[in-house]
Write a protein that holds these residues in place. Structure first.
Motif, mmCIF file in Angstrom:
data_model
loop_
_atom_site.group_PDB
_atom_site.id
_atom_site.type_symbol
_atom_site.label_atom_id
_atom_site.label_comp_id
_atom_site.label_asym_id
_atom_site.label_seq_id
_atom_site.Cartn_x
_atom_site.Cartn_y
_atom_site.Cartn_z
ATOM 1 N N LEU A 1 24.834 17.855 30.116
ATOM 2 C CA LEU A 1 23.394 18.124 30.024
ATOM 3 C C LEU A 1 23.114 19.356 29.162
ATOM 4 O O LEU A 1 22.188 19.357 28.352
ATOM 5 N N HIS A 2 23.915 20.406 29.338
ATOM 6 C CA HIS A 2 23.729 21.610 28.520
ATOM 7 C C HIS A 2 23.968 21.294 27.040
ATOM 8 O O HIS A 2 23.243 21.782 26.165
ATOM 9 N N GLU B 1 15.618 19.172 24.048
ATOM 10 C CA GLU B 1 14.891 18.485 25.108
ATOM 11 C C GLU B 1 15.486 18.844 26.466
ATOM 12 O O GLU B 1 16.697 18.820 26.645
ATOM 13 N N VAL B 2 14.610 19.168 27.417
ATOM 14 C CA VAL B 2 15.023 19.523 28.766
ATOM 15 C C VAL B 2 14.475 18.472 29.725
ATOM 16 O O VAL B 2 13.317 18.094 29.639
ATOM 17 N N PHE B 3 15.313 18.003 30.640
ATOM 18 C CA PHE B 3 14.859 17.105 31.689
ATOM 19 C C PHE B 3 14.257 17.969 32.791
ATOM 20 O O PHE B 3 14.975 18.741 33.424
ATOM 21 N N THR B 4 12.965 17.857 33.024
ATOM 22 C CA THR B 4 12.285 18.703 34.005
ATOM 23 C C THR B 4 12.325 18.110 35.405
ATOM 24 O O THR B 4 11.899 18.746 36.354
ATOM 25 N N HIS C 1 16.538 25.327 35.441
ATOM 26 C CA HIS C 1 16.152 26.642 35.945
ATOM 27 C C HIS C 1 15.960 27.591 34.766
ATOM 28 O O HIS C 1 16.798 27.641 33.870
ATOM 29 N N GLU C 2 14.847 28.322 34.780
ATOM 30 C CA GLU C 2 14.595 29.359 33.777
ATOM 31 C C GLU C 2 14.226 30.641 34.504
ATOM 32 O O GLU C 2 13.466 30.614 35.468
ATOM 33 N N GLU C 3 14.758 31.739 34.026
ATOM 34 C CA GLU C 3 14.483 33.028 34.655
ATOM 35 C C GLU C 3 14.375 34.106 33.584
ATOM 36 O O GLU C 3 15.244 34.219 32.713
ATOM 37 N N HIS C 4 13.309 34.894 33.654
ATOM 38 C CA HIS C 4 13.092 36.014 32.737
ATOM 39 C C HIS C 4 13.398 37.315 33.470
ATOM 40 O O HIS C 4 13.114 37.444 34.656
#
Length: 67
Positions: free
Chosen positions: A22-23, A31-34, A47-50
């Motif tokens: 997937l990565h 494209e990201v599978f949400t 997962h996204e983190e700032h």
């Protein structure tokens, strides 16, 4: 290999992707599978983190196992 529901119903042979697959897909297509995705490691979610400006890491984005 990423397989969609229509292909599964049509009888295509498939195997589950890994998180690394997937990565690689995200790196190659952007494209990201949400939605939740079943992988060999289990069900994963994007997962996204700032982080703050003083952190040594600015941003993390990856698939993580949720089940």
């Amino acid at each position: 290999m990423i397989v969609f529901e229509e292909e599964m119903q049509a009888g295509f042979q498939y195997k589950l992707a890994t998180i690394d697959d997937l990565h690689d897909y995200v790196a190659g297509t952007g494209e990201v599978f949400t939605y939740n995705v079943e992988t060999t490691e289990g069900v994963v979610q994007w997962h996204e983190e700032h982080f703050s400006y003083d952190s040594p890491v600015d941003y993390i984005c990856e698939y993580r196992v949720i089940n």
